[in-house]
Design a protein around this motif. Structure first.
Motif, PDB file in Angstrom:
ATOM      1  N   THR A 188      -5.426   8.603   4.794  1.00  0.00           N
ATOM      2  CA  THR A 188      -7.102   8.801   4.265  1.00  0.00           C
ATOM      3  C   THR A 188      -6.621   9.312   2.892  1.00  0.00           C
ATOM      4  OG1 THR A 188      -6.742  11.178   5.163  1.00  0.00           O
ATOM      5  CG2 THR A 188      -7.556   9.285   6.545  1.00  0.00           C
TER       6      THR A 188
ATOM      7  N   VAL B 197      -6.681   5.939  -6.774  1.00  0.00           N
ATOM      8  CA  VAL B 197      -7.203   5.126  -5.267  1.00  0.00           C
ATOM      9  C   VAL B 197      -8.557   5.495  -5.337  1.00  0.00           C
ATOM     10  CG1 VAL B 197      -6.513   4.947  -2.993  1.00  0.00           C
ATOM     11  CG2 VAL B 197      -4.689   5.540  -4.460  1.00  0.00           C
TER      12      VAL B 197
ATOM     13  N   PRO C  31      -8.532   4.050   0.558  1.00  0.00           N
ATOM     14  CA  PRO C  31      -7.443   3.384   1.169  1.00  0.00           C
ATOM     15  C   PRO C  31      -7.596   2.209   1.717  1.00  0.00           C
ATOM     16  CG  PRO C  31      -8.187   5.348   2.459  1.00  0.00           C
ATOM     17  CD  PRO C  31      -9.276   5.351   1.293  1.00  0.00           C
ATOM     18  N   ARG C  32      -6.687   1.337   1.883  1.00  0.00           N
ATOM     19  CA  ARG C  32      -7.007   0.120   2.387  1.00  0.00           C
ATOM     20  C   ARG C  32      -7.171   0.064   3.863  1.00  0.00           C
ATOM     21  NH1 ARG C  32      -2.082  -3.648   0.387  1.00  0.00           N
ATOM     22  NH2 ARG C  32      -2.733  -2.688  -1.358  1.00  0.00           N
TER      23      ARG C  32
ATOM     24  N   LEU D 192      -3.724  11.497   1.033  1.00  0.00           N
ATOM     25  CA  LEU D 192      -3.084  11.272  -0.138  1.00  0.00           C
ATOM     26  C   LEU D 192      -3.013  12.475  -0.869  1.00  0.00           C
ATOM     27  CD1 LEU D 192      -4.523   7.551  -0.761  1.00  0.00           C
ATOM     28  CD2 LEU D 192      -2.087   8.161  -0.246  1.00  0.00           C
TER      29      LEU D 192
ATOM     30  N   ALA E 176       0.769  -1.288  -0.082  1.00  0.00           N
ATOM     31  CA  ALA E 176       0.256  -0.018   0.072  1.00  0.00           C
ATOM     32  C   ALA E 176       0.815   1.171  -0.007  1.00  0.00           C
ATOM     33  CB  ALA E 176      -0.666   0.052   1.286  1.00  0.00           C
TER      34      ALA E 176
ATOM     35  N   TYR F   6       1.316   3.944  -1.830  1.00  0.00           N
ATOM     36  CA  TYR F   6       0.402   4.670  -3.163  1.00  0.00           C
ATOM     37  C   TYR F   6       1.422   5.468  -3.406  1.00  0.00           C
ATOM     38  CZ  TYR F   6      -3.620   2.815  -0.439  1.00  0.00           C
ATOM     39  OH  TYR F   6      -4.435   1.743  -0.106  1.00  0.00           O
TER      40      TYR F   6
ATOM     41  N   GLU G 188     -10.138  -0.999  -5.097  1.00  0.00           N
ATOM     42  CA  GLU G 188      -9.031  -0.146  -4.220  1.00  0.00           C
ATOM     43  C   GLU G 188      -8.223   0.804  -4.993  1.00  0.00           C
ATOM     44  OE1 GLU G 188      -5.154  -0.113  -1.543  1.00  0.00           O
ATOM     45  OE2 GLU G 188      -6.524  -1.786  -0.919  1.00  0.00           O
TER      46      GLU G 188
ATOM     47  N   SER H  89       1.632   1.534   3.763  1.00  0.00           N
ATOM     48  CA  SER H  89       0.670   2.171   4.640  1.00  0.00           C
ATOM     49  C   SER H  89      -0.175   1.008   5.011  1.00  0.00           C
ATOM     50  CB  SER H  89      -0.297   3.264   4.234  1.00  0.00           C
ATOM     51  OG  SER H  89      -0.910   2.858   2.892  1.00  0.00           O
TER      52      SER H  89
ATOM     53  N   PRO I  10      -7.602   3.026   6.358  1.00  0.00           N
ATOM     54  CA  PRO I  10      -8.024   4.577   6.627  1.00  0.00           C
ATOM     55  C   PRO I  10      -7.298   4.904   7.883  1.00  0.00           C
ATOM     56  CG  PRO I  10      -9.971   3.152   6.633  1.00  0.00           C
ATOM     57  CD  PRO I  10      -9.095   2.256   6.282  1.00  0.00           C
TER      58      PRO I  10
END
Length: 265
Positions: free
Chosen positions: A220, A210, A213-214, A224, A163, A165, A199, A172, A216
């Motif tokens: 969040t 995104v 978020p996987r 991001l 995660a 991103y 996701e 994350s 949160p």
């Protein structure tokens, strides 16, 4: 070395034990042939596969030599192409003790495997790490698919699993979080994932968009947007859908996860 570790084509300073005639101070080269480690000794013998078990390889390529013992060998046949050789290895610590090179993977294996680094050498990685998992998914960086380097899919997959991103080594995720991984080349298929929603789409530099978020509680959509300006117009389900990303060549891999709200503070 419990994650990726670069091992160049190096001089074997010594090879000891595990044979009917123990070898002392023999020189040779350990190379990667396809995905198999092959040790070619100065006396003409060639050791590979289970023939490496019991040997301690003292790898000297500048700096402090590292002693790595091959403790076991098996092949992973979960990938439909050629079987992938796996090695259980231990490394000698500075205090003289030994420790497993790898942590256990989800199947309980403490296994490493090698793959080409594109520079004439090879990388050694563990099946328990994100890189190893992604190669076992089928994202073999020494291959291409429809003109796309699989090394790009490997990088995208690593960011996805962590995660990460922004693709800037700021993961994350949370260990044990279930996700559904698939890609535009059908190397991994989406299948069914009850309770999960789209996701994100992923490329070699991180997320392309995104939807949610996987975890949160860890990051969040607002976080991001602030952290990664390139994602600001690609956040949330209205701006990030699988159908739209299928039409974007930058999106190589996709995933689903459970959409949850952050815990109240």
């Amino acid at each position: 070395m419990r994650g990726p570790a670069a091992l160049l084509l190096g001089l074997i300073l010594s090879v000891i034990g595990g044979m009917s005639q123990p070898l002392q101070a023999l020189e040779g080269k350990i190379r990667l042939e396809d995905t198999e480690l092959v040790l070619r000794l100065e006396d003409g013998r060639v050791l590979r596969g289970a023939g490496l078990v019991g040997l301690t390889l003292v790898l000297g390529q500048g700096g402090q030599p590292v002693e790595i013992r091959v403790d076991g060998f098996e092949e992973d046949r979960t990938i439909l192409r050629a079987p992938l050789p796996l090695y259980r290895m231990s490394v000698r610590q500075a205090d003289g003790s030994t420790a497993d090179l790898c942590h256990p993977d989800p199947g309980g294996r403490r296994a490493a495997f090698a793959f080409p680094d594109g520079k004439g050498g090879f990388n050694l990685t563990c099946t328990s790490g994100a890189e190893g998992k992604c190669v076992l998914f089928g994202y073999r960086p020494w291959e291409t698919r429809e003109g796309v380097p699989m090394s790009d899919l490997l990088r995208a997959c690593i960011h996805l699993l962590r995660a990460d991103y922004g693709g800037d080594d700021r993961p994350s995720t949370r260990n044990g979080t279930p996700i559904n991984v698939y890609d535009r080349f059908a190397i991994q298929h989406p299948g069914t994932a009850p309770g999960m929603a789209f996701e994100a789409a992923w490329g070699p530099d991180g997320a392309v968009c995104v939807a949610h978020p996987r975890i949160p509680d860890n990051i969040t959509l607002d976080d991001l947007a602030e952290r990664y300006p390139r994602l600001r117009r690609r956040l949330g389900p209205e701006q990030c859908s699988e159908d739209a990303m299928r039409a974007d060549p930058r999106a190589l891999i996709f995933n689903q996860s459970a959409a949850t709200e952050p815990a109240p503070r």
